[in-house]
Write a protein that holds these residues in place. Structure first.
Motif, PDB file in Angstrom:
ATOM      1  N   ASP A   1      -0.874   3.883   1.557  1.00  0.00           N
ATOM      2  CA  ASP A   1      -1.704   4.544   2.567  1.00  0.00           C
ATOM      3  C   ASP A   1      -1.107   4.324   3.954  1.00  0.00           C
ATOM      4  OD1 ASP A   1      -3.673   5.419   4.307  1.00  0.00           O
ATOM      5  OD2 ASP A   1      -5.326   4.501   3.200  1.00  0.00           O
TER       6      ASP A   1
ATOM      7  N   LYS B   1     -11.780  -0.070   2.983  1.00  0.00           N
ATOM      8  CA  LYS B   1     -10.803   0.150   1.916  1.00  0.00           C
ATOM      9  C   LYS B   1     -11.076  -0.785   0.736  1.00  0.00           C
ATOM     10  CE  LYS B   1      -8.342   3.010   4.494  1.00  0.00           C
ATOM     11  NZ  LYS B   1      -8.143   4.442   4.181  1.00  0.00           N
TER      12      LYS B   1
ATOM     13  N   LEU C   1      -3.585   0.788  -7.901  1.00  0.00           N
ATOM     14  CA  LEU C   1      -3.109   1.499  -6.716  1.00  0.00           C
ATOM     15  C   LEU C   1      -2.574   2.874  -7.106  1.00  0.00           C
ATOM     16  CD1 LEU C   1      -2.841   0.681  -3.671  1.00  0.00           C
ATOM     17  CD2 LEU C   1      -0.459   0.122  -4.170  1.00  0.00           C
TER      18      LEU C   1
ATOM     19  N   ASP D   1      -6.889   0.845  -2.716  1.00  0.00           N
ATOM     20  CA  ASP D   1      -6.148   1.396  -1.585  1.00  0.00           C
ATOM     21  C   ASP D   1      -4.997   0.497  -1.146  1.00  0.00           C
ATOM     22  OD1 ASP D   1      -7.992   3.676  -1.106  1.00  0.00           O
ATOM     23  OD2 ASP D   1      -9.418   2.046  -0.675  1.00  0.00           O
ATOM     24  N   ALA D   2      -5.089  -0.772  -1.499  1.00  0.00           N
ATOM     25  CA  ALA D   2      -4.060  -1.731  -1.099  1.00  0.00           C
ATOM     26  C   ALA D   2      -4.094  -2.916  -2.041  1.00  0.00           C
ATOM     27  CB  ALA D   2      -4.276  -2.194   0.340  1.00  0.00           C
TER      28      ALA D   2
ATOM     29  N   THR E   1       0.832  -1.206   0.000  1.00  0.00           N
ATOM     30  CA  THR E   1       0.000   0.000   0.000  1.00  0.00           C
ATOM     31  C   THR E   1       0.863   1.250   0.000  1.00  0.00           C
ATOM     32  OG1 THR E   1      -1.841   1.106   1.140  1.00  0.00           O
ATOM     33  CG2 THR E   1      -0.124   0.109   2.526  1.00  0.00           C
TER      34      THR E   1
END
Length: 306
Positions: A169, A182, A218, A224-225, A167
């Motif tokens: 994030d 997410k 991504l 998000d992941a 990720t």
């Protein structure tokens, strides 16, 4: 990002000649499976899947003869996984840790490491390509497990990875409740896909055909992941410094060469090659070149035979 997107658009099929298809052998189904592994499903499997010992049977039978007659080793690979199986942008040739193993097998059987006919296959298409004999084998970061051993024969493991979150994030800390709400991307038919089906920690799963597509999503902020093998994740982090592996691996993923259940002599031949490859310095040389900076401290897994 440019490197990742460049690799992603290369996911087209490398065609096979008709002679490869015409040499297809018959999959003997349950009989061949019984000769390959006693445990073939999750309920019966209580330990690692063991492979055929090259010292206890032929390493030069019908399957190896078929490959020699064709003059090429037909191999299903990935061309999108940086460090493992990818097309070198400078040369257009296949390269990576998996490709080094392909070359070692081709050298042993055909005397020429370049006597290979590559066929790129999506994650979900690997088993079908083997069962239909579109390929002689798949060398594509493929995890050995009991469910898959019901359909294909595996060599001994040549690397061990684990599923982990990738990720950009900072709020995501791993495969845990920080994923709630997410979007998590994974490849259809992968072991990451299987694990997410058991529980996604409140995330929305975004499926793709090829794992590298997750990195593109991504980067485009459409995911998000990513949930993938840390071995693949390390390659993606090497391509994009904005992403990182988060948390810890949550599974054990031994990679093996996958072959048709009927090709027992080929399984033993590959195991013979891998036994030498682990001990004569070639495994270490390939690991140091491709993986050591990104996955330090790894050693070749010990072979497990029936």
């Amino acid at each position: 990002m440019v490197a990742a997107c460049t690799l992603a658009v290369l996911g087209t099929l490398v065609p096979l000649g008709d002679d490869a298809a015409s040499s297809a052998a018959t999959d003997r189904g349950p009989a061949a499976r019984a000769g390959y592994a006693a445990a073939t499903d999750d309920a019966a499997c209580t330990g690692p899947v063991r492979s055929l010992d090259p010292a206890k049977g032929s390493v030069d039978g019908a399957a190896v003869a078929r490959i020699k007659a064709h003059g090429k080793l037909v191999v299903g690979v990935d061309q999108n996984s940086y460090l493992w199986g990818f097309r070198d942008p400078a040369t257009g040739d296949f390269a990576g840790f998996d490709i080094d193993i392909v070359k070692a097998i081709a050298k042993d059987i055909l005397g020429d490491e370049n006597a290979v006919q590559y066929l790129t296959v999506p994650t979900a298409g690997r088993i079908d390509a083997i069962k239909s004999h579109k390929v002689d084998m798949v060398v594509r970061t493929m995890t050995v497990n009991c469910e898959r051993a019901a359909d294909v024969a595996f060599s001994t493991a040549y690397f061990t990875a684990g599923q982990q979150i990738l990720t950009a994030d900072p709020a995501i800390t791993g495969f845990d409740d920080s994923l709630n709400g997410k979007r998590v991307c994974t490849a259809t038919g992968s072991t990451g896909d299987d694990e997410l089906k058991k529980g996604a920690h409140g995330a929305t799963v975004v499926p793709v055909d090829n794992q590298l597509d997750c990195l593109v999503l991504l980067q485009l902020r459409e995911a998000d992941a990513v949930f993938t093998d840390n071995a693949l994740g390390a390659g993606q982090a090497a391509q994009d410094p904005n992403v990182h592996l988060a948390g810890h691996p949550v599974t054990s993923e031994p990679y093996g060469v996958a072959m048709n259940l009927a090709d027992t002599d080929l399984v033993r031949r590959v195991n013979k090659v891998l036994a030498a490859y682990r001990t004569d310095g070639r495994w270490t040389a390939s690991y140091n070149h491709w993986l050591q900076p990104h996955l330090p401290g790894m050693k070749p897994p010990a072979p497990l035979y029936q």
